[in-house]
Design a protein around this motif. Structure first.
Motif, PDB file in Angstrom:
ATOM      1  N   ILE A  82     -12.357  16.622 -20.458  1.00 17.58           N
ATOM      2  CA  ILE A  82     -11.709  16.890 -18.857  1.00 17.58           C
ATOM      3  C   ILE A  82     -11.067  16.658 -18.923  1.00 17.58           C
ATOM      4  N   LEU A  83     -10.114  17.770 -17.881  1.00 14.71           N
ATOM      5  CA  LEU A  83      -9.080  17.125 -16.920  1.00 14.71           C
ATOM      6  C   LEU A  83      -9.488  16.681 -15.559  1.00 14.71           C
ATOM      7  N   ILE A  84      -9.244  15.585 -14.813  1.00 13.52           N
ATOM      8  CA  ILE A  84      -9.540  15.433 -13.236  1.00 13.52           C
ATOM      9  C   ILE A  84      -8.113  15.040 -12.894  1.00 13.52           C
ATOM     10  N   VAL A  85      -7.855  15.844 -11.706  1.00 10.16           N
ATOM     11  CA  VAL A  85      -6.223  15.814 -11.570  1.00 10.16           C
ATOM     12  C   VAL A  85      -7.224  15.640  -9.893  1.00 10.16           C
ATOM     13  N   LEU A  86      -6.094  14.516  -9.995  1.00 13.14           N
ATOM     14  CA  LEU A  86      -6.910  14.148  -7.585  1.00 13.14           C
ATOM     15  C   LEU A  86      -5.961  14.348  -7.048  1.00 13.14           C
ATOM     16  N   ASP A  87      -5.884  14.834  -5.686  1.00 13.95           N
ATOM     17  CA  ASP A  87      -4.621  15.342  -4.598  1.00 13.95           C
ATOM     18  C   ASP A  87      -3.615  13.985  -4.466  1.00 13.95           C
ATOM     19  N   ARG A  88      -1.756  14.888  -4.141  1.00  9.53           N
ATOM     20  CA  ARG A  88      -1.663  13.877  -4.198  1.00  9.53           C
ATOM     21  C   ARG A  88      -1.476  12.825  -2.629  1.00  9.53           C
ATOM     22  N   GLY A  89      -2.868  13.328  -2.133  1.00  5.64           N
ATOM     23  CA  GLY A  89      -2.390  13.140  -0.861  1.00  5.64           C
ATOM     24  C   GLY A  89      -4.199  11.759  -0.480  1.00  5.64           C
ATOM     25  N   GLU A  90      -4.337  11.727  -2.013  1.00  2.62           N
ATOM     26  CA  GLU A  90      -5.677  10.841  -1.156  1.00  2.62           C
ATOM     27  C   GLU A  90      -5.101   9.325  -1.722  1.00  2.62           C
ATOM     28  N   PRO A  91      -5.618   8.476  -0.579  1.00  2.00           N
ATOM     29  CA  PRO A  91      -5.173   6.996  -0.212  1.00  2.00           C
ATOM     30  C   PRO A  91      -5.925   6.212  -1.180  1.00  2.00           C
ATOM     31  N   THR A  92      -5.337   5.963  -2.759  1.00  2.49           N
ATOM     32  CA  THR A  92      -5.786   5.283  -3.519  1.00  2.49           C
ATOM     33  C   THR A  92      -5.523   3.369  -3.197  1.00  2.49           C
ATOM     34  N   ALA A  93      -3.904   3.884  -3.235  1.00  5.02           N
ATOM     35  CA  ALA A  93      -3.162   2.152  -2.906  1.00  5.02           C
ATOM     36  C   ALA A  93      -3.865   1.525  -1.287  1.00  5.02           C
ATOM     37  N   SER A  94      -4.461   2.940  -0.628  1.00  5.03           N
ATOM     38  CA  SER A  94      -4.640   1.801   1.260  1.00  5.03           C
ATOM     39  C   SER A  94      -5.868   1.749   1.264  1.00  5.03           C
ATOM     40  N   LYS A  95      -7.157   2.154   0.299  1.00  2.00           N
ATOM     41  CA  LYS A  95      -8.166   2.221   0.343  1.00  2.00           C
ATOM     42  C   LYS A  95      -8.921   0.992  -0.317  1.00  2.00           C
ATOM     43  N   CYS A  96      -9.623   0.763   0.547  1.00  2.00           N
ATOM     44  CA  CYS A  96     -11.133  -0.605  -0.062  1.00  2.00           C
ATOM     45  C   CYS A  96     -11.516   0.018  -1.313  1.00  2.00           C
ATOM     46  N   SER A  97     -11.750  -0.718  -2.189  1.00  2.00           N
ATOM     47  CA  SER A  97     -12.649  -0.036  -3.359  1.00  2.00           C
ATOM     48  C   SER A  97     -14.074  -0.380  -3.638  1.00  2.00           C
ATOM     49  N   LYS A  98     -13.975  -1.339  -2.195  1.00  2.00           N
ATOM     50  CA  LYS A  98     -15.816  -1.910  -2.040  1.00  2.00           C
ATOM     51  C   LYS A  98     -16.335  -1.610  -1.047  1.00  2.00           C
ATOM     52  N   CYS A  99     -15.778  -1.176   0.287  1.00  2.00           N
ATOM     53  CA  CYS A  99     -16.034  -0.558   1.019  1.00  2.00           C
ATOM     54  C   CYS A  99     -15.743   1.075   1.786  1.00  2.00           C
ATOM     55  N   ARG A 113      -1.373  -8.572  -3.434  1.00  2.00           N
ATOM     56  CA  ARG A 113      -2.616  -8.823  -3.270  1.00  2.00           C
ATOM     57  C   ARG A 113      -2.776  -7.649  -2.216  1.00  2.00           C
ATOM     58  N   PHE A 114      -4.562  -7.113  -2.266  1.00  2.00           N
ATOM     59  CA  PHE A 114      -5.126  -6.054  -1.568  1.00  2.00           C
ATOM     60  C   PHE A 114      -6.159  -6.611   0.075  1.00  2.00           C
ATOM     61  N   THR A 115      -5.616  -7.180   0.565  1.00  2.00           N
ATOM     62  CA  THR A 115      -7.210  -7.946   0.844  1.00  2.00           C
ATOM     63  C   THR A 115      -7.615  -6.718   2.492  1.00  2.00           C
ATOM     64  N   CYS A 116      -8.920  -6.022   2.594  1.00  2.00           N
ATOM     65  CA  CYS A 116      -9.642  -5.226   3.603  1.00  2.00           C
ATOM     66  C   CYS A 116      -9.660  -6.225   4.576  1.00  2.00           C
ATOM     67  N   PRO A 117      -9.404  -5.281   6.268  1.00  2.00           N
ATOM     68  CA  PRO A 117      -9.804  -5.925   7.170  1.00  2.00           C
ATOM     69  C   PRO A 117     -10.623  -5.945   7.501  1.00  2.00           C
ATOM     70  N   TYR A 118     -11.402  -5.377   6.867  1.00  2.00           N
ATOM     71  CA  TYR A 118     -13.672  -4.385   6.744  1.00  2.00           C
ATOM     72  C   TYR A 118     -14.343  -5.501   6.912  1.00  2.00           C
ATOM     73  N   CYS A 119     -14.541  -5.759   5.320  1.00  2.00           N
ATOM     74  CA  CYS A 119     -14.479  -6.511   4.526  1.00  2.00           C
ATOM     75  C   CYS A 119     -14.401  -7.907   4.032  1.00  2.00           C
ATOM     76  N   GLY A 120     -12.825  -8.160   3.882  1.00  2.00           N
ATOM     77  CA  GLY A 120     -12.809  -9.437   3.932  1.00  2.00           C
ATOM     78  C   GLY A 120     -12.526  -9.400   1.514  1.00  2.00           C
ATOM     79  N   HIS A 121     -12.944  -7.837   1.397  1.00  2.00           N
ATOM     80  CA  HIS A 121     -12.893  -7.884  -0.216  1.00  2.00           C
ATOM     81  C   HIS A 121     -10.706  -8.171  -0.366  1.00  2.00           C
ATOM     82  N   ASP A 122     -11.208  -8.926  -1.260  1.00  2.00           N
ATOM     83  CA  ASP A 122      -9.656  -9.587  -1.913  1.00  2.00           C
ATOM     84  C   ASP A 122      -9.333  -9.548  -2.746  1.00  2.00           C
TER      85      ASP A 122
END
Length: 111
Positions: free
Chosen positions: A15-32, A45-54
């Motif tokens: 299966i080929l899954i194509v994501l929308d170019r507008g999907e905020p993958t770089a600025s979205k925390c993968s934890k929260c 480094r990515f540091t989330c200001p909400y949950c502190g995930h670094d």
């Protein structure tokens, strides 16, 4: 590239899954899953200001892309039903190759 991936997924029966170019993958925390628009792409480094995930920016992006693809696979067509966007109707399989893919490469010795 997308055209090549599309025919190869049919070839291999995947299966080929194509994501929308507008999907905020770089600025979205993968934890929260909170978005951090002030996150700078130049920072390694990515540091989330909400949950502190670094975490490494690349690792965070990979996890966000994976989560977005999983969401796309499980998005329901009709709320309250088990049918999904990628569900097969009546169990019919889409037309696909025999799954063997391209023939293996072989080396022939030079004369």
């Amino acid at each position: 590239m997308r055209r090549q991936l599309a025919y190869k997924t049919v070839w291999y029966g995947s299966i080929l899954i194509v994501l929308d170019r507008g999907e905020p993958t770089a600025s979205k925390c993968s934890k929260c899953n909170e978005r951090n628009p002030s996150s700078k792409p130049s920072n390694p480094r990515f540091t989330c200001p909400y949950c502190g995930h670094d975490v490494s920016r690349r690792e965070n992006s990979v996890r966000s892309i994976y989560q977005a693809a999983r969401r796309q696979l499980t998005t329901s067509v009709a709320p309250g039903t088990e049918e999904t966007l990628n569900a097969l109707r009546d169990g019919d399989q889409p037309p696909a190759g025999n799954g063997s893919g391209p023939p293996p490469l072989t080396r022939t010795p030079l004369p």
